[in-house]
Design an enzyme around this catalytic site. Sequence first.
Site, PDB file in Angstrom:
ATOM      1  N   ASP A  82      34.602  48.454  40.071  1.00  0.00           N
ATOM      2  CA  ASP A  82      35.171  47.140  39.734  1.00  0.00           C
ATOM      3  C   ASP A  82      34.218  46.430  38.763  1.00  0.00           C
ATOM      4  OD1 ASP A  82      36.962  45.007  40.001  1.00  0.00           O
ATOM      5  OD2 ASP A  82      35.914  44.164  41.736  1.00  0.00           O
ATOM      6  N   HIS A  83      34.748  45.954  37.647  1.00  0.00           N
ATOM      7  CA  HIS A  83      33.971  45.175  36.670  1.00  0.00           C
ATOM      8  C   HIS A  83      32.703  45.881  36.178  1.00  0.00           C
ATOM      9  CE1 HIS A  83      36.463  41.606  36.938  1.00  0.00           C
ATOM     10  NE2 HIS A  83      36.475  41.748  38.248  1.00  0.00           N
ATOM     11  N   ASP A 104      34.608  46.225  31.794  1.00  0.00           N
ATOM     12  CA  ASP A 104      35.029  44.838  31.576  1.00  0.00           C
ATOM     13  C   ASP A 104      34.207  44.207  30.456  1.00  0.00           C
ATOM     14  OD1 ASP A 104      35.773  42.231  31.597  1.00  0.00           O
ATOM     15  OD2 ASP A 104      35.255  41.836  33.688  1.00  0.00           O
ATOM     16  N   GLY A 181      37.323  34.421  43.376  1.00  0.00           N
ATOM     17  CA  GLY A 181      36.740  33.550  44.392  1.00  0.00           C
ATOM     18  C   GLY A 181      37.789  32.818  45.212  1.00  0.00           C
ATOM     19  N   GLY A 214      41.576  38.686  40.746  1.00  0.00           N
ATOM     20  CA  GLY A 214      41.563  37.330  41.301  1.00  0.00           C
ATOM     21  C   GLY A 214      42.826  37.003  42.059  1.00  0.00           C
ATOM     22  N   ALA A 215      43.317  37.947  42.864  1.00  0.00           N
ATOM     23  CA  ALA A 215      44.644  37.802  43.471  1.00  0.00           C
ATOM     24  C   ALA A 215      44.606  37.480  44.965  1.00  0.00           C
ATOM     25  CB  ALA A 215      45.465  39.067  43.215  1.00  0.00           C
ATOM     26  N   SER A 216      43.471  36.974  45.429  1.00  0.00           N
ATOM     27  CA  SER A 216      43.466  36.530  46.833  1.00  0.00           C
ATOM     28  C   SER A 216      44.342  35.301  46.978  1.00  0.00           C
ATOM     29  CB  SER A 216      42.030  36.214  47.283  1.00  0.00           C
ATOM     30  OG  SER A 216      41.371  37.409  47.669  1.00  0.00           O
ATOM     31  N   SER A 259      38.226  38.232  48.083  1.00  0.00           N
ATOM     32  CA  SER A 259      37.884  36.995  48.798  1.00  0.00           C
ATOM     33  C   SER A 259      38.621  36.869  50.135  1.00  0.00           C
ATOM     34  CB  SER A 259      38.195  35.774  47.919  1.00  0.00           C
ATOM     35  OG  SER A 259      37.400  35.799  46.765  1.00  0.00           O
TER      36      SER A 259
HETATM   37  P1  13P Z   1      39.591  37.611  44.559  1.00  0.00           P
HETATM   38  O1  13P Z   1      38.292  36.867  44.457  1.00  0.00           O
HETATM   39  O2  13P Z   1      40.750  36.723  44.277  1.00  0.00           O
HETATM   40  O3  13P Z   1      39.717  38.334  45.853  1.00  0.00           O
HETATM   41  O4  13P Z   1      39.603  38.709  43.382  1.00  0.00           O
HETATM   42  C1  13P Z   1      38.978  39.960  43.573  1.00  0.00           C
HETATM   43  C2  13P Z   1      38.871  40.726  42.308  1.00  0.00           C
HETATM   44  O5  13P Z   1      39.506  40.464  41.306  1.00  0.00           O
HETATM   45  C3  13P Z   1      37.963  41.870  42.311  1.00  0.00           C
HETATM   46  O6  13P Z   1      37.852  42.446  41.048  1.00  0.00           O
HETATM   47  O1  G3H Z   2      35.526  40.311  41.161  1.00  0.00           O
HETATM   48  C1  G3H Z   2      34.553  40.364  41.906  1.00  0.00           C
HETATM   49  C2  G3H Z   2      34.668  40.920  43.257  1.00  0.00           C
HETATM   50  O2  G3H Z   2      35.143  39.957  44.164  1.00  0.00           O
HETATM   51  C3  G3H Z   2      33.361  41.515  43.685  1.00  0.00           C
HETATM   52  O3  G3H Z   2      32.444  40.538  44.039  1.00  0.00           O
HETATM   53  O4  G3H Z   2      30.437  41.111  42.703  1.00  0.00           O
HETATM   54  O5  G3H Z   2      30.251  39.693  44.762  1.00  0.00           O
HETATM   55  O6  G3H Z   2      30.750  42.146  44.931  1.00  0.00           O
HETATM   56  P1  G3H Z   2      30.880  40.897  44.099  1.00  0.00           P
HETATM   57 ZN    ZN Z   3      38.032  41.087  39.428  1.00  0.00          ZN
END
Ligand code: 13P
Ligand code: G3H
Ligand code: ZN
Length: 311
Positions: A82-83, A104, A181, A214-216, A259
């Site tokens: 991720d990222h 990213d 977040g 960011g889909a929480s 999140s």
């Molecule tokens: P949330 O912070 O909305 O859960 O997003 C998580 C995310 O996009 C991880 O890459």
């Molecule tokens: O998009 C970010 C994710 O929520 C991962 O968060 O970098 O704190 O592990 P983190």
């Molecule tokens: Zn993300």
Amino acid sequence: MPLVTSKEMFEKAYNGGYAIGAFNVNNMEIIQGITEAAKECNAPLILQVSKGARSYANHTYLIKLVEAAIADTGLPICLHLDHGDSFELCKSCIDGGFTSVMIDMSSKPFAENIAITRQVVEYAHDHGVVVEAELGTLAGIEDEVVVSAEDSSYTRPEEVEEFVSKTGCDSLAIAIGTSHGAYKFKPGTKPQLRFDVLEEVSRRLPGFPIVLHGASSVPQDLVAKVNAFGGEMPGAVGVPEDQLRKAASLSVCKINIDSDLRIAMTAAVREYLAGHPADFDPRAYLKPARAAIKQLVAHKITDVLGCAGKA
Ligand code: 13P
Ligand code: G3H
Ligand code: ZN
């Protein structure tokens, strides 16, 4: 069943009008909670590891835990970075057994984003690994990068065809109003994702899998529980689940959730410890935390993503 890429998952999800959940993992209890839910729902799954998760838990531990989850569930699981913020980090995850990486470079100028994404795609495809890229900038916090709402920007649909054809990426994360977040929208406001942007992107990229970060949805009952047992989370508002469901029925094939897992886990730990102040066995409070994650993920799979029964 070995780890799989997301290629076949996305083809089925696109055609079936549902999305795959991509849940962030940091330790054994989180992996167990997610995979137990996916097993019960018979759902395909993406487990994703951030740079921060990798330095917290160690690459080898995470790989071995995910392998254990595959042995235990028999599910098709994709292990995704991720990222990823550099070619070197992506390469290290590809060499170390991940089946998918995100590069990213969304905060970089368009040409630089293309150049670095292309470099990652070439290496990844040579090794049978798929690549997610990003265009547009989400607000919020990811790893140590903080993007203010003023510096965020929606994806420009007129850029997506050139970006995808020049990079060769396998999926594209776009910015349509979500953010990272727990504090995505001001309390009292009514969040509205930019479905017009999503639809225009999809019109220009027919059949191409789109990703939503960011889909929480920041469930208010869980925030209330955190605060009922000593927490002090200020007003937190997430993405309405009906809008996520709609996105999943369109071209969005991967929906990222982290999140919500953190809030569910923290609420369960706080509740347990508040009721058992003399207890000091980590298993005692991590057990309800794991169960809370399982319950949340089962709900997402069934009611939001629509991928139950699709493994
Ligand atoms: P949330 O912070 O909305 O859960 O997003 C998580 C995310 O996009 C991880 O890459
Ligand atoms: O998009 C970010 C994710 O929520 C991962 O968060 O970098 O704190 O592990 P983190
Ligand atoms: Zn993300």
